[in-house]
Design an enzyme around this catalytic site. Structure first.
Site, PDB file in Angstrom:
ATOM      1  N   HIS A  91       1.290  -1.036  13.712  1.00 54.01           N
ATOM      2  CA  HIS A  91       0.263  -2.085  13.674  1.00 54.01           C
ATOM      3  C   HIS A  91       0.620  -3.192  14.662  1.00 54.01           C
ATOM      4  CE1 HIS A  91      -2.205  -0.601  10.447  1.00 54.01           C
ATOM      5  NE2 HIS A  91      -1.218  -0.589   9.583  1.00 54.01           N
ATOM      6  N   HIS A  98      -5.368  -1.021  -3.264  1.00 56.68           N
ATOM      7  CA  HIS A  98      -6.487  -1.313  -2.375  1.00 56.68           C
ATOM      8  C   HIS A  98      -7.771  -1.607  -3.122  1.00 56.68           C
ATOM      9  CE1 HIS A  98      -3.357   0.632  -0.160  1.00 56.68           C
ATOM     10  NE2 HIS A  98      -3.869   0.179   0.966  1.00 56.68           N
ATOM     11  N   HIS A 156       3.737  -5.183  -1.445  1.00 54.47           N
ATOM     12  CA  HIS A 156       3.008  -4.146  -0.694  1.00 54.47           C
ATOM     13  C   HIS A 156       3.182  -4.438   0.790  1.00 54.47           C
ATOM     14  CE1 HIS A 156       0.096  -0.865  -0.840  1.00 54.47           C
ATOM     15  NE2 HIS A 156      -0.362  -1.362   0.280  1.00 54.47           N
ATOM     16  N   ALA A 157       3.767  -3.485   1.534  1.00 55.00           N
ATOM     17  CA  ALA A 157       4.116  -3.745   2.949  1.00 55.00           C
ATOM     18  C   ALA A 157       2.873  -4.146   3.743  1.00 55.00           C
ATOM     19  CB  ALA A 157       4.718  -2.476   3.556  1.00 55.00           C
ATOM     20  N   TYR A 162      -7.397   5.603   6.123  1.00 57.97           N
ATOM     21  CA  TYR A 162      -6.191   6.414   5.992  1.00 57.97           C
ATOM     22  C   TYR A 162      -6.503   7.899   6.067  1.00 57.97           C
ATOM     23  CZ  TYR A 162      -4.184   1.963   4.600  1.00 57.97           C
ATOM     24  OH  TYR A 162      -3.792   0.648   4.575  1.00 57.97           O
TER      25      TYR A 162
HETATM   26  C1  LIG Z   1      -2.587  -8.345   7.053  1.00 56.63           C
HETATM   27  C2  LIG Z   1      -2.857  -6.910   6.751  1.00 56.63           C
HETATM   28  O1  LIG Z   1      -3.331  -6.546   5.686  1.00 56.63           O
HETATM   29  N1  LIG Z   1      -2.547  -6.023   7.730  1.00 56.63           N
HETATM   30  C3  LIG Z   1      -2.773  -4.577   7.558  1.00 56.63           C
HETATM   31  C4  LIG Z   1      -2.661  -3.889   8.902  1.00 56.63           C
HETATM   32  C5  LIG Z   1      -3.885  -4.213   9.749  1.00 56.63           C
HETATM   33  O2  LIG Z   1      -4.990  -3.859   9.298  1.00 56.63           O
HETATM   34  O3  LIG Z   1      -3.713  -4.821  10.827  1.00 56.63           O
HETATM   35  C6  LIG Z   1      -1.668  -4.040   6.646  1.00 56.63           C
HETATM   36  O4  LIG Z   1      -0.539  -4.238   6.938  1.00 56.63           O
HETATM   37  N2  LIG Z   1      -2.031  -3.335   5.537  1.00 56.63           N
HETATM   38  C7  LIG Z   1      -1.042  -2.888   4.572  1.00 56.63           C
HETATM   39  C8  LIG Z   1      -0.935  -1.365   4.476  1.00 56.63           C
HETATM   40  C9  LIG Z   1       0.372  -1.010   3.738  1.00 56.63           C
HETATM   41  C10 LIG Z   1       0.605   0.483   3.426  1.00 56.63           C
HETATM   42  C11 LIG Z   1      -0.570   1.127   2.719  1.00 56.63           C
HETATM   43  O5  LIG Z   1      -1.302   0.469   1.993  1.00 56.63           O
HETATM   44  N3  LIG Z   1      -0.668   2.451   2.876  1.00 56.63           N
HETATM   45  C12 LIG Z   1      -1.666   3.205   2.064  1.00 56.63           C
HETATM   46  C13 LIG Z   1      -1.906   4.614   2.643  1.00 56.63           C
HETATM   47  C14 LIG Z   1      -0.734   5.173   3.362  1.00 56.63           C
HETATM   48  C15 LIG Z   1       0.292   5.799   2.649  1.00 56.63           C
HETATM   49  C16 LIG Z   1       1.372   6.351   3.333  1.00 56.63           C
HETATM   50  C17 LIG Z   1       1.437   6.265   4.733  1.00 56.63           C
HETATM   51  O6  LIG Z   1       2.469   6.815   5.399  1.00 56.63           O
HETATM   52  C18 LIG Z   1       0.420   5.614   5.440  1.00 56.63           C
HETATM   53  C19 LIG Z   1      -0.647   5.066   4.745  1.00 56.63           C
HETATM   54  C20 LIG Z   1      -1.139   3.341   0.631  1.00 56.63           C
HETATM   55  O7  LIG Z   1       0.015   2.949   0.403  1.00 56.63           O
HETATM   56  O8  LIG Z   1      -1.911   3.805  -0.203  1.00 56.63           O
HETATM   57  C21 LIG Z   1       1.817   0.607   2.483  1.00 56.63           C
HETATM   58  C22 LIG Z   1       2.870   1.386   3.194  1.00 56.63           C
HETATM   59  C23 LIG Z   1       2.193   2.118   4.319  1.00 56.63           C
HETATM   60  C24 LIG Z   1       0.988   1.268   4.684  1.00 56.63           C
HETATM   61  C25 LIG Z   1      -0.923  -0.774   5.890  1.00 56.63           C
HETATM   62  O9  LIG Z   1       0.015  -1.031   6.640  1.00 56.63           O
HETATM   63  O10 LIG Z   1      -1.882  -0.025   6.203  1.00 56.63           O
HETATM   64 ZN   LIG Z   2      -1.429   0.558   8.002  1.00 57.36          ZN
END
Ligand SMILES: CC(=O)N[C@@H](CC(=O)O)C(=O)NC[C@H](CC1(C(=O)N[C@@H](Cc2ccc(O)cc2)C(=O)O)CCCC1)C(=O)O
Ligand SMILES: [Zn+2]
Length: 607
Positions: free
Chosen positions: A356, A487, A322-323, A497
């Site tokens: 981020h 999540h 998970h990115a 989000y």
């Molecule tokens: C150390 C740590 O945890 N750091 C935090 C950052 C911080 O808080 O500093 C962080 O990296 N969180 C990971 C999370 C990953 C992703 C995500 O979970 N996305 C949601 C919703 C969504 C979906 C499509 C889209 O275009 C945008 C969002 C999902 O996939 O359901 C997966 C790919 C996209 C973003 C993120 O980057 O938000």
């Molecule tokens: Zn994010």
């Protein structure tokens, strides 16, 4: 400045130095685990999080004794700082040590089930090494075989949600205990504190009510188009089965664009083939993104970023795919971990993660306590805002991913483009809302929280009510389908989000005005065609807001960035207006009635 304030500043110097050290150690241990899932790295991660919790408890003790009268400090920043430090953070340091260990272990177990579960292939029941990322993600994206999609959906939801279910009730107990020890009514209220607003829930509901009709128009159009492909699967109840939307959770629908494209003979923005033909690599995708940021005058990624980040799934070990983006709290070390594949979708994710890190870089000189987003939605909106420029046909031409001869200024192409954007952004709205509505209901007891006897029934009630979806196969309380979404077992708040999807269009509109790329009076410069690339004016407006971190309440930060101090759906509606009008006409032509039947028990509850 009275003696106490001077004493308080000395204390804060010490706090800042030590919390930065502790944060570095915890981030390093978490990174080492996430990039190499083993017993050894898990043990160290758990130890470090206990250490961090002990530190927070010690700080809290001497704040509550030494600086009881913090509220009458003159300096508002001092008052704000102490208020934030006093809420001992999500590291759960409010729990007694034994219970804290139990809670950390429980979260780690849920996360490991999610990150390491493998599933068996549809065409070969003995082939059982398929992981979510990239295998199942790819199948959900490209397969049009309804039976295969149904199999993959069931495998994942049964094999991940089921085993996680038993841990969720104790997780809820711990979460509420931590919230209560911080004087919040439940974990939902504890999460919402980050928005510093008495009316956040009402504001969100209002935004949803404003955007729901547009969502339902798109849902009706997609449902009609899916009937062409999947026939009888789309039944008279008006609900869409959740496995047919191109995404494991049906949270965004851009992957079924080819099934619903309004004008197939016109250009589409799926440039995956072009990227592959041009030999794009994950590294190049990150370099392209970095160049977009610096073209605005924003901060380039530092050398450590390129040296330490993990940009592709390694072959020799298990990682959390998970990115994610990481701030190591030492003002120097910032990284991204992403199992990047060369697709348009991942190019957007690259910008999301880089957003981020840009925010970390912009606020790195703030004291530790203010190195956060103005609210969590801000952090999620940075990368997406810039991606709104990158994904325009005009920009894709500029970077050579769309052939220069492709016509992109005609009406049909703009409808195609807006629909592909709506499949990602508008489809997401009910999902982004219900993930936390579901958990608020469980935390505050409105969902039978004594026995989790209707955890899964409640999940599908909300999925039906908000998204107009139904499960592709029979579900029961043996299942825990919410647990199959990262999540939920990962204990990460999700409303951020939903907020991001709304405010990123406010940011985009403001930066486009600043860049002279958009003019509400000029039909030749619509908001959806705006590309802020190379605009230093737009970049400095954005940077001014990001550099503030969480040092001021978010309405003040939003005012600096957009002139507005409220969340406001007018920007997202303006961006999509041509599509909304087209959908209303199209649905009327296809005699498609937006909306769906409320379920029988919904009707009973309405009775
Ligand atoms: C150390 C740590 O945890 N750091 C935090 C950052 C911080 O808080 O500093 C962080 O990296 N969180 C990971 C999370 C990953 C992703 C995500 O979970 N996305 C949601 C919703 C969504 C979906 C499509 C889209 O275009 C945008 C969002 C999902 O996939 O359901 C997966 C790919 C996209 C973003 C993120 O980057 O938000
Ligand atoms: Zn994010």
């Amino acid at each position: 400045e009275n003696g106490l304030e001077t004493e308080a500043r000395v204390f804060l110097e010490e706090y800042d130095r030590r919390s930065s050290e502790k944060c570095f150690k915890q981030a390093s241990a978490n990174w080492n685990y996430a990039t190499d899932i083993r017993e050894e790295t898990e043990k160290i991660k758990l130890q470090e999080s206990l250490e961090y919790a002990k530190f927070q408890k010690e700080i809290w003790n001497n704040i509550t004794t030494q600086f009881k009268i913090r509220d009458n400090f003159k300096d508002p920043a001092l008052v704000r700082t102490f208020k934030k430090i006093a809420i001992i953070g999500t590291s759960a340091s409010a729990l007694p040590e034994e219970r804290l260990k139990e809670f950390q272990q429980l979260k780690s177990t849920m996360a490991k089930i999610y990150s390491t579960t493998k599933t068996c292939a549809y065409e070969d029941a003995t082939k059982c090494d398929l992981s979510l990322d990239p295998d199942l993600t790819e199948i959900m994206k490209v397969s049009r075989d309804e039976q295969q999609l149904r199999h993959v959906w069931k495998e994942w939801h049964d094999k991940v949600g089921g085993p996680i279910r038993q841990y969720y009730k104790p997780y809820v107990g711990f979460s509420n205990e931590i919230a209560k020890s911080n004087n919040f009514s439940d974990a939902g209220a504890f999460w919402l504190r980050e928005y510093e607003s008495e009316t956040i829930k009402e504001d969100i509901e209002q935004l949803w009510q404003t955007l729901k009709p547009f969502y339902q128009q798109m849902h009706a159009y997609v449902r009609a188009k899916l009937r062409d492909t999947y026939g009888g699967q789309i039944t008279e109840d008006g609900l869409i089965p959740a496995h047919l939307l191109g995404n494991m959770w049906a949270q965004s629908w851009e992957n079924i664009y080819s099934l619903v494209v309004p004008f197939p003979e016109k250009a589409s923005i799926d440039v995956t083939d072009q990227m592959k033909q041009q030999g794009y690599t994950p590294l190049k995708m990150f370099q392209i993104s970095d160049e977009f940021f610096t073209s605005l005058g924003l901060i380039p990624m530092p050398p450590e970023f390129w040296k330490e980040s993990l940009l592709e799934k390694p072959k020799d070990r298990e990682v959390v795919c998970h990115a994610s983006a990481w701030d190591f709290c030492n003002r120097k070390d910032f990284r991204i971990k992403q199992c990047t594949v060369v697709t348009t979708e991942d190019l957007i994710t690259v910008h999301h993660e880089m957003g981020h890190v840009q925010y970390y870089l912009q606020y790195k000189d703030q004291p530790m306590i203010f190195r956060r987003g103005a609210n969590p939605g801000f952090h999620e909106a940075v990368g997406d805002t810039l991606a709104l420029s990158v994904i325009t046909p005009k920009h894709l031409k500029e970077i050579g991913l769309l052939d220069s001869s492709t016509p992109i200024d005609d009406y049909e192409t703009s409808i195609n483009f807006l629909l592909s954007m709506a499949l990602e952004k508008i489809a997401f709205l009910p999902f982004g809302y219900l993930i936390d509505k579901y958990r608020w209901d469980i935390f505050d007891g409105t969902v039978d929280s004594v026995e989790p006897s209707n955890y899964n029934a409640h999940w599908w009630k909300l999925r039906r009510e908000y998204q107009g979806l139904k499960p592709p196969v029979e579900r029961s309380e043996e299942n825990f389908d919410a647990g199959a979404k990262y999540h939920v077992p990962a204990d990460v708040e999700y409303l951020r989000y939903f907020v991001s999807k709304v405010i990123q269009f406010q940011f985009h509109r403001s930066l486009c005005l600043e860049a002279g790329q958009y003019d509400p009076e000029d039909p030749r410069k619509p908001l959806h065609n705006c590309d802020i690339y190379r605009s230093k004016a737009a970049g400095s407006k954005l940077a001014a807001g990001l550099a503030m971190g969480s040092s001021r309440p978010w309405p003040e930060v939003m005012k600096v960035m957009t002139g507005q101090d409220k969340m406001d759906a007018s920007a997202i509606r303006e961006y999509f207006k041509p599509l909304e009008d087209w959908l209303i006409l199209q649905n009327a032509k296809l005699a498609q009635t937006p909306g769906w039947q409320k379920s029988k028990n919904d009707l009973e509850s309405d009775a």
